[in-house]
Design a protein around this motif. Structure first.
Motif, PDB file in Angstrom:
ATOM      1  N   ASP A 214       5.526  77.280  63.247  1.00  0.00           N
ATOM      2  CA  ASP A 214       4.476  76.366  63.438  1.00  0.00           C
ATOM      3  C   ASP A 214       3.220  76.854  64.302  1.00  0.00           C
ATOM      4  O   ASP A 214       3.327  77.106  65.456  1.00  0.00           O
ATOM      5  CB  ASP A 214       5.035  75.162  64.109  1.00  0.00           C
ATOM      6  CG  ASP A 214       3.973  74.049  64.162  1.00  0.00           C
ATOM      7  OD1 ASP A 214       2.919  74.049  64.086  1.00  0.00           O
ATOM      8  OD2 ASP A 214       4.503  72.815  64.198  1.00  0.00           O
ATOM      9  N   PRO A 215       1.876  77.098  63.496  1.00  0.00           N
ATOM     10  CA  PRO A 215       1.040  77.762  64.004  1.00  0.00           C
ATOM     11  C   PRO A 215       0.564  76.978  65.333  1.00  0.00           C
ATOM     12  O   PRO A 215       0.006  77.630  66.375  1.00  0.00           O
ATOM     13  CB  PRO A 215       0.025  77.958  62.992  1.00  0.00           C
ATOM     14  CG  PRO A 215       0.796  77.814  61.813  1.00  0.00           C
ATOM     15  CD  PRO A 215       1.795  76.842  62.045  1.00  0.00           C
ATOM     16  N   ALA A 216       0.460  75.676  65.179  1.00  0.00           N
ATOM     17  CA  ALA A 216      -0.081  74.958  66.359  1.00  0.00           C
ATOM     18  C   ALA A 216       0.935  75.147  67.529  1.00  0.00           C
ATOM     19  O   ALA A 216       0.485  75.165  68.540  1.00  0.00           O
ATOM     20  CB  ALA A 216      -0.104  73.279  65.879  1.00  0.00           C
ATOM     21  N   VAL A 217       2.241  75.035  67.267  1.00  0.00           N
ATOM     22  CA  VAL A 217       3.191  75.122  68.337  1.00  0.00           C
ATOM     23  C   VAL A 217       3.029  76.253  69.011  1.00  0.00           C
ATOM     24  O   VAL A 217       3.111  76.727  70.449  1.00  0.00           O
ATOM     25  CB  VAL A 217       4.680  74.815  67.832  1.00  0.00           C
ATOM     26  CG1 VAL A 217       5.625  75.264  69.002  1.00  0.00           C
ATOM     27  CG2 VAL A 217       4.571  73.310  67.586  1.00  0.00           C
ATOM     28  N   ALA A 222       1.824  80.262  73.263  1.00  0.00           N
ATOM     29  CA  ALA A 222       0.882  81.398  73.738  1.00  0.00           C
ATOM     30  C   ALA A 222       0.177  81.057  75.037  1.00  0.00           C
ATOM     31  O   ALA A 222       0.157  81.947  75.894  1.00  0.00           O
ATOM     32  CB  ALA A 222       0.063  81.992  72.730  1.00  0.00           C
ATOM     33  N   ARG A 223      -0.562  79.928  74.986  1.00  0.00           N
ATOM     34  CA  ARG A 223      -1.037  79.152  76.039  1.00  0.00           C
ATOM     35  C   ARG A 223      -0.230  79.403  77.355  1.00  0.00           C
ATOM     36  O   ARG A 223      -0.755  79.679  78.547  1.00  0.00           O
ATOM     37  CB  ARG A 223      -1.746  78.018  75.908  1.00  0.00           C
ATOM     38  CG  ARG A 223      -2.649  77.536  77.028  1.00  0.00           C
ATOM     39  CD  ARG A 223      -3.151  76.037  76.984  1.00  0.00           C
ATOM     40  NE  ARG A 223      -1.647  75.298  77.146  1.00  0.00           N
ATOM     41  CZ  ARG A 223      -1.793  73.793  76.960  1.00  0.00           C
ATOM     42  NH1 ARG A 223      -2.904  73.182  76.971  1.00  0.00           N
ATOM     43  NH2 ARG A 223      -0.693  73.143  77.304  1.00  0.00           N
ATOM     44  N   SER A 224       1.040  78.749  77.179  1.00  0.00           N
ATOM     45  CA  SER A 224       2.007  78.821  78.356  1.00  0.00           C
ATOM     46  C   SER A 224       1.946  80.051  78.795  1.00  0.00           C
ATOM     47  O   SER A 224       2.296  80.453  80.227  1.00  0.00           O
ATOM     48  CB  SER A 224       3.108  78.044  77.908  1.00  0.00           C
ATOM     49  OG  SER A 224       2.803  76.818  77.711  1.00  0.00           O
ATOM     50  N   PHE A 225       2.454  81.148  78.085  1.00  0.00           N
ATOM     51  CA  PHE A 225       3.055  82.438  78.359  1.00  0.00           C
ATOM     52  C   PHE A 225       1.654  83.215  79.007  1.00  0.00           C
ATOM     53  O   PHE A 225       1.723  83.899  80.151  1.00  0.00           O
ATOM     54  CB  PHE A 225       3.374  83.470  77.240  1.00  0.00           C
ATOM     55  CG  PHE A 225       4.660  83.159  76.820  1.00  0.00           C
ATOM     56  CD1 PHE A 225       5.655  83.045  77.471  1.00  0.00           C
ATOM     57  CD2 PHE A 225       4.911  82.966  75.451  1.00  0.00           C
ATOM     58  CE1 PHE A 225       6.926  82.963  77.251  1.00  0.00           C
ATOM     59  CE2 PHE A 225       6.076  82.508  74.893  1.00  0.00           C
ATOM     60  CZ  PHE A 225       7.199  82.701  75.757  1.00  0.00           C
ATOM     61  N   ARG A 333       2.443  68.465  77.821  1.00  0.00           N
ATOM     62  CA  ARG A 333       3.029  68.068  76.723  1.00  0.00           C
ATOM     63  C   ARG A 333       2.366  67.697  75.409  1.00  0.00           C
ATOM     64  O   ARG A 333       1.302  67.026  75.605  1.00  0.00           O
ATOM     65  CB  ARG A 333       4.398  66.997  76.779  1.00  0.00           C
ATOM     66  CG  ARG A 333       5.282  67.507  77.895  1.00  0.00           C
ATOM     67  CD  ARG A 333       6.299  66.502  78.356  1.00  0.00           C
ATOM     68  NE  ARG A 333       5.790  65.501  79.019  1.00  0.00           N
ATOM     69  CZ  ARG A 333       5.534  64.345  78.779  1.00  0.00           C
ATOM     70  NH1 ARG A 333       5.953  63.842  77.348  1.00  0.00           N
ATOM     71  NH2 ARG A 333       4.917  63.588  79.469  1.00  0.00           N
ATOM     72  N   PRO A 334       2.617  68.066  74.095  1.00  0.00           N
ATOM     73  CA  PRO A 334       1.616  67.575  73.074  1.00  0.00           C
ATOM     74  C   PRO A 334       1.656  66.048  72.847  1.00  0.00           C
ATOM     75  O   PRO A 334       0.498  65.719  72.330  1.00  0.00           O
ATOM     76  CB  PRO A 334       2.297  68.249  71.814  1.00  0.00           C
ATOM     77  CG  PRO A 334       3.189  69.240  72.555  1.00  0.00           C
ATOM     78  CD  PRO A 334       3.573  68.849  73.685  1.00  0.00           C
TER      79      PRO A 334
END
Length: 342
Positions: A214-217, A222-225, A333-334
């Motif tokens: 899922d590209p959005a997830v 990636a932001r979290s990493f 969280r989204p």
């Protein structure tokens, strides 16, 4: 430690309910099951609910254990070789549902996008090749004692463990902050934001899948990493103690803390706290059917080393992170009802 032993009558009362719930869902990660868990938990025996509520509200101990949950080890089959995909067709599904419901009495269960592919319920088991890593999947070295996810502002209030197998009676190490002699510790120094804590290795990219599909997830993860990497590169200074100075809460993970730049008083106070924790550490050997709930504000925990056999008989636990303030992580969280922190 507070303990409640479930009776055969207790098991007979709730296992039919668990089996009925299991018919409606495909696996423990089903979002609808997780959403409904607090309501479903109300069908658990009243004395069990009262026991968990007392632990949550009065804080009589930093550890409570439910014993006596019926576990059919033949039905479980072999311990998985890895946590990936172990939730599908799980032979422990009814047990997982019980564990989820109990955890939902204490608060809201949640997961990390950077841990075990964002799963809510984790498997804790030895993984070949991880023997000497500072991860819960190691075996030949001790898992150093720590506050769970101490580096993160959204860390849980509780970390919970359900034992499915533990043939060697490997001990979980727990130190209850209520056992510490605080008069021997420089509490005031430890309340100051002078201490740096690094993200632990379980949140690193190499320990989870590279893509969810899922590209959005994937962008959120990636932001979290990237944020975790920034905390490694430029650590944020935080206190080690917080709350009531007479009976403080703790947040520390010595294995992942850098002492460079600390003042002499800070370093001495931190070492004094660690020495006091080491002196008061106790070992708890969980047995099949034990569910342990560790207050992540009031205790640190770790695990002793053991030799894994990788023959299907190894130690196998399930783990949950539980928060009493799900809204506190809303920026991470989204959606309001999404339980995964990115």
């Amino acid at each position: 430690m507070n303990r409640l032993t479930l009776t055969p009558a207790d098991n007979a009362a709730f296992f039919p309910m668990l089996a009925e719930i299991a018919k409606d869902f495909d696996n423990i990660e089903n979002p609808e099951l997780i959403r409904r868990a607090p309501v479903l938990a109300r069908s658990l025996p009243e004395h069990l609910l009262a026991f968990l509520e007392d632990f949550r509200l009065r804080e009589p101990s930093a550890l409570c254990v439910l014993s006596g949950l019926a576990v059919d080890e033949e039905l479980l089959g072999p311990t998985p070789e890895h946590w990936r995909d172990s939730q599908y067709g799980s032979p422990a599904f009814c047990l997982e549902i019980f564990f989820l419901l109990c955890g939902s009495v204490l608060g809201d269960v949640f997961g990390w996008a950077t841990q075990q592919d964002g799963r809510i319920m984790h498997d804790v088991l030895p993984i070949r090749g991880h023997e000497h890593y500072e991860l819960g999947s190691n075996s030949l070295q001790h898992l150093s004692w720590h506050t769970e996810d101490s580096f993160h502002p959204c860390r849980g209030d509780y970390v919970a463990l359900m034992c499915l197998k533990n043939p060697d009676l490997v001990e979980t190490n727990v130190c209850d902050g209520g056992d510490l002699e605080w008069s021997t510790v420089d509490v005031e120094a430890l309340f100051e934001p002078e201490f740096t804590q690094m993200p632990d290795n379980s949140h690193r990219p190499e320990n989870t899948a590279q893509s969810t599909g899922d590209p959005a997830v994937d962008r959120l993860r990636a932001r979290s990493f990237a944020l975790i990497q920034s905390w490694n590169d430029d650590p944020v200074k935080r206190p080690v103690l917080f709350g009531d100075r007479q009976d403080p809460y703790l947040a520390l993970d010595p294995y992942h803390m850098k002492t460079e730049g600390w003042s002499g008083r800070s370093a001495k106070a931190f070492q004094g706290l660690c020495d006091e924790i080491e002196a008061k550490m106790k070992g708890v050997a969980l047995r099949p059917g034990d569910c342990a709930f560790i207050d992540n504000f009031r205790a640190v925990h770790g695990r002793k080393s053991f030799r894994a056999r990788y023959d299907g008989t190894d130690r196998w636990l399930k783990r949950l992170n539980i928060t009493r303030n799900l809204r506190g992580s809303r920026a991470w969280r989204p959606a309001p009802d999404n339980r995964v922190i990115y």
